[in-house]
Every structure is written in structure tokens, then in C-alpha cells.
Design an enzyme around this catalytic site. Structure first.
Site, mmCIF file in Angstrom:
data_model
loop_
_atom_site.group_PDB
_atom_site.id
_atom_site.type_symbol
_atom_site.label_atom_id
_atom_site.label_comp_id
_atom_site.label_asym_id
_atom_site.label_seq_id
_atom_site.Cartn_x
_atom_site.Cartn_y
_atom_site.Cartn_z
ATOM 1 N N LYS A 35 -51.487 33.014 -3.808
ATOM 2 C CA LYS A 35 -49.742 33.017 -3.510
ATOM 3 C C LYS A 35 -49.617 31.639 -2.973
ATOM 4 O O LYS A 35 -50.369 30.680 -2.660
ATOM 5 C CB LYS A 35 -49.620 34.139 -2.578
ATOM 6 C CG LYS A 35 -50.022 33.877 -1.088
ATOM 7 C CD LYS A 35 -49.589 35.120 -0.255
ATOM 8 C CE LYS A 35 -50.292 35.003 1.182
ATOM 9 N NZ LYS A 35 -50.161 36.200 1.862
ATOM 10 N N TYR A 244 -36.888 5.919 15.882
ATOM 11 C CA TYR A 244 -35.601 6.773 16.430
ATOM 12 C C TYR A 244 -35.665 7.054 17.964
ATOM 13 O O TYR A 244 -36.596 7.790 18.436
ATOM 14 C CB TYR A 244 -35.357 7.874 15.701
ATOM 15 C CG TYR A 244 -34.885 7.748 14.259
ATOM 16 C CD1 TYR A 244 -33.617 7.220 14.162
ATOM 17 C CD2 TYR A 244 -35.527 8.333 12.995
ATOM 18 C CE1 TYR A 244 -33.072 7.048 12.660
ATOM 19 C CE2 TYR A 244 -35.018 8.210 11.944
ATOM 20 C CZ TYR A 244 -33.785 7.547 11.736
ATOM 21 O OH TYR A 244 -33.432 7.365 10.247
#
Ligand code: PLP
Length: 349
Positions: A35, A244
Site C-alpha cells: 500500500k 529562518y
């Protein structure tokens, strides 16, 4: 610019499948859960390798995933769909010969009405309360379903990664109460359940994460290596900040490598200031914030900065990296971004 490269070792996947298969008796068939594109590693490639090695039962979450696996494998192997027979999936299930694991009375009705005589399995809920028929629903429809010949009856364990957890024995007891004596082919265990021992093995197993090198399969072979290209190197003076929010300040004159991958590539922002990258055998700390496409790494102590640094490899596997972000190997793997250039090794034998 060289792109970030994700190397997937298909021989390791194969070795892991064989090792998990060897933990159960010859009477138990080992399937493969592919999956979410084989946990992000490529369902078509993984499924083909395992099919060549003898796997005959594959498991996916949704019918669309089953369609891709059918295209890769052709006719023959069974492809079970955990989410069952959803509205709108009838054509795909019928045309591609997928086997839905029916999860509710509603799905049973939909399947029997839309595709009478078509293959199906049944998923039972034994306590996880996520998917599957509850005991009362099962009692109501079991006679009809058993007569129609389900390919597989399964349930899923909620706590199989904790061998001592009483939930395991409780779910085993519930599963047996719902299925003993019915003469149906049964499956209860994913990777964790295989490790719980023979009481949990039944006729078919459904390993996923263990194939891809993750816990709880501690002796699994590592499957992925992820190396990230260095875009730029600069010298930062003591007191200067990087990235940042100025979240890292150089305490000494530092060499900072800017590396091309960020949270858009699945490198969690929670790695900020915590993760380690590797230049061969030398660890290099990630400093400052993870941004969308870039991270910054302190390479001051390297005599020479290589063209790329490794974030997944022999020194740091998926579970070690997961721990940095307080998550699990499953999430690290399935988050691996689509911008990585995937390359496959092995898997031909
Ligand atoms: C994902 C899943 C598996 C595989 O689990 P792993 O822990 O990855 O081995 C098996 N069965 C079901 C129902 C699943 O959802």
C-alpha cells in the site's frame, strides 16, 4: 544541479521477505503489503521482485493502488484491498480482478449486488475499532458469506509492536471466537504479529514495514539510502545566524553547507536543529530551521566537503531518523518526496 537521490535496495526487500517467511511454518503463506506505493518506495518494482520470488498475495489500501499493482504483475497474484468495496470502485474491482476485504454490512450488500460471484475477502474487527465487521454484524451475514466462499478472513492487531501488551491475546481470542471451525483461510498478522509467534500466524501473513527495513523487525536489512546534494558552502563568522528566525548562531567560525531538500521532500520541520547528516563516517549536525527546499548543515569539521551528504544510510536508518522527529519509520518512508530521483539496485535474481 544534481538531484537528491533515493537508492532502494530490492535485494534487501527480498531478503526481508524471505526472513519473515522463514519465521512461519511451511503451512503459512507470506503475503506482502504494498500500500501507499510500497511505503513510498515504488509498488510496481517491489511487487514484481516479490512475485518473482514466489509471493502470491499482495495487499493495498485502496482500489486505485490495486489497479497499479495489477498492471505491474499481470494476472495471477491475488490483490486484496483493505478498504473493501467502496462506492465507485465496482468497475475497477471487477475488471482488474481485485479482491475487496468487505468491512461492513453495507459493503457486503454492495459487492453481492454489483458483482455476484466475484472474489472477496472479509475483514473482522477484533477490538481495534478501525475497519471490519463487528461480531454482531458478522453473525448476521456470516452464513451468506461463508456459502459464497471468501478468499480470506482477516483482522488487524492494534498493539503488535508491544509483545507484552494484553491487547494481543485479547484480539487473538476474539479472532478465534469469530472464525474457529469455519474452514476459512485466515490472516491476523502484519510484521509485528509475525514476531509474536506461531499462535498469531494462521494461514497467511501480511508484512509491510518489515519488508522495507523498519521496526519492529529489528534484524531487517536496511532498504533505503538518501543522499542530498550540497548546493553552496559559506563561511559564517562567530555571532552570525543561519536560516529562518535566526534560530542558530555560530559560536565559532563555521563552514555551512546548504543542502537541497526540505520539508516539501518529507524532511520534517521537526528535524530543525536536531537531525544529523553524514559525510561518509563523519556526522554533521543540521543547524537552523528546515525550510521548504533546503537545509543547512555544519560541515566545519570536515577536511573536505563532499558533493552530497547522507541523511538515510548505514549510520542512520529510518527508525533512528524517525526518533529525531518523534515519529515512526513508517512516516519517514511514506513522506519521502517525489522530487527524489529513485534508483533501484538488485532484485534481478
Ligand atoms: C498496513 C497494514 C499491514 C502491514 O503492517 P506493517 O506493520 O507495516 O507490517 C497489514 N495489515 C493491515 C490491515 C494494514 O493496514
Amino acid at each position: 544541479m544534481t538531484t537528491a537521490s533515493l537508492r532502494i535496495d530490492l535485494d534487501a526487500v527480498l531478503a526481508n521477505w524471505r526472513a519473515l517467511d522463514a519465521m512461519t511454518s511451511a503451512a503459512t503463506e507470506t503475503g506482502a503489503v504494498v500500500k501507499a506505493d510500497s511505503y513510498g518506495l515504488g509498488a510496481a518494482r517491489v511487487a514484481r521482485v516479490l512475485a518473482r520470488a514466489g509471493a502470491r498475495k499482495f495487499f493495498v489500501a485502496a482500489a486505485e493502488e490495486g489497479a497499479a499493482v495489477r498492471q505491474a504483475l499481470g494476472e495471477g497474484p491475488e490483490i486484496f484491498v483493505f478498504s473493501g468495496h467502496m462506492a465507485g470502485d465496482t468497475e475497477m474491482i471487477g475488471d482488474l480482478g481485485l479482491t475487496p476485504m468487505l468491512n461492513s454490512v453495507e459493503q457486503v450488500k454492495r459487492h453481492v449486488d454489483a458483482l455476484p460471484g466475484a472474489a472477496f475477502g472479509v475483514q473482522l474487527d477484533t477490538g481495534m475499532n478501525r475497519l471490519g465487521l463487528e461480531p454482531a454484524d458478522w453473525a448476521a451475514v456470516s452464513a451468506e458469506l461463508i456459502a459464497a466462499g471468501p478468499k480470506l478472513v482477516m483482522s488487524h492487531l492494534a498493539c503488535s509492536d508491544e509483545p507484552e501488551h494484553p491487547m494481543n491475546a485479547m484480539q487473538l481470542k476474539n479472532f478465534r471466537a469469530m472464525t474457529d471451525g469455519l474452514g476459512l483461510k485466515r490472516a491476523l498478522s502484519a510484521t509485528g504479529g509475525i514476531l509474536l509467534g506461531p499462535d498469531y500466524h494462521f494461514d497467511v501473513t501480511r508484512p509491510g514495514i518489515g519488508l522495507y527495513g523498519g521496526l519492529p523487525f529489528e534484524t531487517a536489512r536496511a532498504v533505503v539510502r538518501l543522499s542530498l546534494p550540497v548546493v553552496q558552502i559559506r563561511t559564517v563568522a562567530p555571532g552570525e545566524t543561519v536560516g529562518y528566525a535566526n534560530s542558530w548562531t555560530a559560536a565559532r567560525e563555521s563552514r555551512i553547507a546548504t543542502v537541497a531538500a526540505g520539508y516539501a521532500d518529507g524532511l520534517s520541520r521537526r528535524f530543525s536543529g536536531k537531525a544529523t547528516l553524514w559525510a561518509g563516517d563523519t556526522p554533521c549536525p543540521l543547524v537552523g530551521r528546515v525550510s521548504m527546499d533546503l537545509i543547512t548543515v555544519d560541515v566545519t569539521d570536515l577536511p573536505e566537503v563532499p558533493q552530497s551528504l547522507e541523511i538515510l544510510g548505514p549510520h542512520q536508518g529510518v527508525d533512528a531518523l524517525a526518533e529525531v522527529a518523534g515519529t515512526i519509520g513508517y512516516e519517514i518512508l511514506t513522506a519521502l518526496g517525489q522530487r527524489y530521483q529513485r534508483s533501484y539496485v538488485g532484485g534481478l535474481a
